[in-house]
Motif scaffolding. Sequence first.
Motif, PDB file in Angstrom:
ATOM      1  N   UNK A  10       0.838  -1.190   0.000  1.00 43.05           N
ATOM      2  CA  UNK A  10       0.000   0.000   0.000  1.00 43.05           C
ATOM      3  C   UNK A  10       0.876   1.243   0.000  1.00 43.05           C
ATOM      4  N   UNK A  11       0.464   2.270  -0.793  1.00 45.36           N
ATOM      5  CA  UNK A  11       1.098   3.583  -0.679  1.00 45.36           C
ATOM      6  C   UNK A  11       0.203   4.426   0.215  1.00 45.36           C
ATOM      7  N   UNK A  12       0.806   5.048   1.209  1.00 45.38           N
ATOM      8  CA  UNK A  12       0.038   5.860   2.151  1.00 45.38           C
ATOM      9  C   UNK A  12       0.566   7.285   2.154  1.00 45.38           C
ATOM     10  N   UNK A  13      -0.336   8.261   2.012  1.00 46.42           N
ATOM     11  CA  UNK A  13       0.037   9.654   2.253  1.00 46.42           C
ATOM     12  C   UNK A  13      -0.542  10.029   3.613  1.00 46.42           C
ATOM     13  N   UNK A  27       0.559  -2.263  -7.000  1.00 42.96           N
ATOM     14  CA  UNK A  27       1.116  -3.554  -7.432  1.00 42.96           C
ATOM     15  C   UNK A  27       2.554  -3.408  -7.928  1.00 42.96           C
ATOM     16  N   UNK A  28       2.954  -2.176  -8.325  1.00 42.19           N
ATOM     17  CA  UNK A  28       4.295  -2.011  -8.889  1.00 42.19           C
ATOM     18  C   UNK A  28       4.701  -0.547  -8.871  1.00 42.19           C
ATOM     19  N   UNK A  47      -6.677  -0.802  -8.197  1.00 38.27           N
ATOM     20  CA  UNK A  47      -8.043  -0.440  -8.605  1.00 38.27           C
ATOM     21  C   UNK A  47      -8.189   0.982  -9.133  1.00 38.27           C
ATOM     22  N   UNK A  48      -7.147   1.792  -9.067  1.00 39.90           N
ATOM     23  CA  UNK A  48      -7.285   3.215  -9.408  1.00 39.90           C
ATOM     24  C   UNK A  48      -6.454   3.588 -10.636  1.00 39.90           C
ATOM     25  N   UNK A  62      -5.609   7.717 -12.471  1.00 39.88           N
ATOM     26  CA  UNK A  62      -6.480   7.581 -13.651  1.00 39.88           C
ATOM     27  C   UNK A  62      -7.945   7.644 -13.240  1.00 39.88           C
ATOM     28  N   UNK A  63      -8.255   7.098 -12.068  1.00 44.92           N
ATOM     29  CA  UNK A  63      -9.656   6.895 -11.720  1.00 44.92           C
ATOM     30  C   UNK A  63     -10.401   8.168 -11.295  1.00 44.92           C
TER      31      UNK A  63
END
Length: 287
Positions: A10-13, A27-28, A47-48, A62-63
Motif C-alpha cells: 500500500x502507498x500511504x500519504x 502492485x508495482x 483499482x485506481x 487515472x480513476x
Amino acid sequence: MTESPLSGSWFTEVWSPEGSAFSLEVTEKLHEEQSEFQKIEIYQTRHWGKLMVLDGCYMVTDRDNFLYHEMMTHPALFTHPDPKRVLVIGGGDCGTLREVLKHPNVEQAWQVEIDERVTRVAEQYFPDLCESNQDPRAQLLFEDGIAWIKNCTPGELDVIIVDSTDPVGPAAGLFNREFFSHCLRALGEGGLLVQQSESPLFHTDSIIREMYGELKAAGFTSLHTLPFPQPIYPSGWWSCTMASKGLTVTDYRKEAAQQKAFVTHYYNADMHQAALAVPECMKPLYA
Ligand code: SAM
C-alpha cells in the motif's frame, strides 16, 4: 509503501497535522526520479489505474482525476463571457490543459509548468491526460509561473487557472498578493482567475481565508469557492476559488453549459449550480 494488515502493498500519504491518512493498494512502482524541483513517483495501483506522487503527495490517479480537472476548468470557462486566451500555471500532468482545449472558443492556451519532468513523465504514463498537448492552440512552456506572469502584456488573458501543488516550495509564491496583482494586471476587463484552494474541511479558516484577503488586497472584486469531492486529496473534499476582474463570478453561461458539445464525467450545468451553493461551515468567508 508499507505492508498492510490487508494483503499486498500500500502507498500511504499521511496528513500529520490532521491525524489522517489515505492509502491505495499498489502492485508495482513504475518510475522514480528526483527532478530539479521534486521527487516524482509513478505507481500501478490495483483499482485506481496509475498514480502520480510528487514529494510524497498524491497528484493524480487515472480513476478520480476527472473531478479535479473538470472543476478547475469548466466553471471558470463557462463564467467568462468569451474565453479566448487561457493560461494554466502548473498543471504539469496536462489534464487541466486538456479540459481547457475542449472549449471551442479558446484560441490560445499556455501551460507554464516549472518542472518539465512532470510533463514528460505524464506523457509516458498518463497519455490520456496529455492527448491534447499537440493541439495547435496549445503552448507548453517550462518556467516559473510567478516570473512568467510578471512579464505578461497587461490585459492579454481572459482566464488564468492556477493548478499548483500545495502552497509550499516553488508554489508558495502562487498564493500571495504580489502574485495575484500580476494576475489582475495580465487579465482583461471581465477576466477570471481560478486557483486550487485546498480542503474546505481543513483549510477554510487558514489557506482559503488568507487567499481571500490576498485576492481582495490585490484588487479582485468578486470571489467564490466551489467545493467538490476528490478522494485522493487530504480529507477527500477539495475546492477551487474563482476571483474576477469586474464580473460576478456566480453568474455563468448556463445555457452554454447545458448545451456543451464535449464529454465530461462530473461537470454539467447542474453540478456547476450545485457547486455555487455555500455550505454552512464556509458562510463566514462571505460575511
Ligand atoms: N492536482 C494537483 C494538486 O492539487 O495536488 C496539482 C497537480 S500539478 C502536477 C501541480 C504542478 O504545479 C506541479 O507539477 C508543480 O511542478 C507545479 N508548480 C509548482 N510551483 C510552480 C510554479 N511556481 N510555477 C509553475 N508551476 C509550478
